[in-house]
Design an enzyme around this catalytic site. Sequence first.
Site, PDB file in Angstrom:
ATOM      1  N   GLY A  10      44.100   3.550  60.524  1.00  0.00           N
ATOM      2  CA  GLY A  10      44.592   4.785  59.923  1.00  0.00           C
ATOM      3  C   GLY A  10      46.064   4.650  59.573  1.00  0.00           C
ATOM      4  O   GLY A  10      46.724   3.676  59.953  1.00  0.00           O
ATOM      5  N   LYS A  11      46.580   5.575  58.825  1.00  0.00           N
ATOM      6  CA  LYS A  11      48.018   5.606  58.536  1.00  0.00           C
ATOM      7  C   LYS A  11      48.364   6.998  58.037  1.00  0.00           C
ATOM      8  O   LYS A  11      47.538   7.668  57.419  1.00  0.00           O
ATOM      9  CB  LYS A  11      48.378   4.583  57.448  1.00  0.00           C
ATOM     10  N   GLY A  12      49.581   7.414  58.292  1.00  0.00           N
ATOM     11  CA  GLY A  12      49.997   8.724  57.812  1.00  0.00           C
ATOM     12  C   GLY A  12      51.472   8.727  57.491  1.00  0.00           C
ATOM     13  O   GLY A  12      52.183   7.748  57.734  1.00  0.00           O
TER      14      GLY A  12
END
Length: 427
Positions: free
Chosen positions: A113-115
């Site tokens: 994931g990444k944000g």
Amino acid sequence: MKQKQQKRRKSSNVLLDTALQEFYGAADEMGLSERLISILSHSERRVHVSIPVEMDDGSVEVFDGYRVQHSTALGPSKGGIRYDTEVDMDECEALAMLMTWKCSLAGIPYGGGKGGICCDPLNMSKREKEKLTRTYAARIEPILGRWSDVPAPDMNTSGQEMVWILDTVSKMRGHLEPSILTGKPVAFWGSRGRNEATGRGVATCGLELMKAIGRNPDTATAAVQGFGNVGSYTAKTLNDAGVKIVAISDITGSYYSSNGIDIRKAFEAVHKHPKKLLEGFDKIGNCEKIENDLYADAEFLFPCARDGVINRKTAGKIKARYIIEGANGPTTPDAEEILQASGVMIVPDFLANSGGVIGSYFEWAQNLQGAFWSEEEYNSRLIHIMKGNFRRVWDYAEAKKVVMRRAATMTAIQRVADVVEMRGMFL
Ligand code: NAD
């Protein structure tokens, strides 16, 4: 064949397009089925939130925030939250996909994931950043969870932002949630050993490489670019193992000594400097300043500063025979071609610097148990895993006659693909 090409995604975002093309290239070479290629080239979830913040001058600014979960096949999606003016959905998606492969290769039970938030954190007050972080946390709260999505710090975020997010989510849920993110300060559910973990892992890969090629660390020479978190502990760990570090560097320049840099002194110098830099180290460190430590006369090169430094312009001047990528993306694809043609071996970033995410997994595992490990336990587990991972990629590369980057990508994709196949689709 024509139909196959139609299913392939393309992106105008360079980072996302590169991630997709690298995936397609490896998937084709592995003979991955078209259905798995379709599934894995898309993200499971892409969330876009608006974040209104009342700024210190009373005005209201609305920021764009993102969180992408590329895959949760192996476990909760893992990946940092960055604050930067370049952050957008495509960048997050590219980085989330790379996290899927990194976690898979590392052998830990995480997806990718990444944000991030598109903002200019260097021109915001602490109070503005706290409001920004807490509202972002509240808006992505429904998708955060110890078994669903576990963020971490990234560019321009630190333990402080993680504590604000943790505190916000804990208040919303009415109970403490220490395991919903990692990278927390040691005083508040963080883990001893995490600070050094990435550099220790990079150095471990370097030492394993030396073992694999029959090179004695006591007679090996290395140059380490960058003396921040990753570079400094890479240099220290290598040095402790007997490797002579002939060059180090940071944004103030490159420092060289054919007799070997005194790494302990370099740590002291950086510690004393108000901006934690090596500035003036040539005067106290018994070394000289050189143009660029990338070109230093050393057999092993550890780029641990930033992306894109080994490019078409610099690749031809590199003397090292082995490059171990501590930074993310330090070598551009065209530079890699030049280096490969002259027989330089590269240990890719997502293998070499995976000590960071393995360390995050250790923090999460401790939080889930409510336990705290000693630093010795943390380090010995880390080194054990890094050695095994290096060996697995090395053996795969030898068996398939491919370079280590391709071997690492293929190994990583295979594990995810196998689990996706095993778990199946809903209907
Ligand atoms: P950092 O900010 O602590 O250190 C960066 C260092 O590089 C500083 O010493 C800086 O002065 C130096 N530097 C910057 N540009 C340079 C240049 N052109 N030449 C020489 N030195 C230069 O950052 P970090 O946490 O050590 O991260 C470094 C790299 O490693 C980044 O690519 C990051 O994404 C990657 N990485 C970090 C971690 C981690 O746990 N910190 C984990 C995985 C990957």
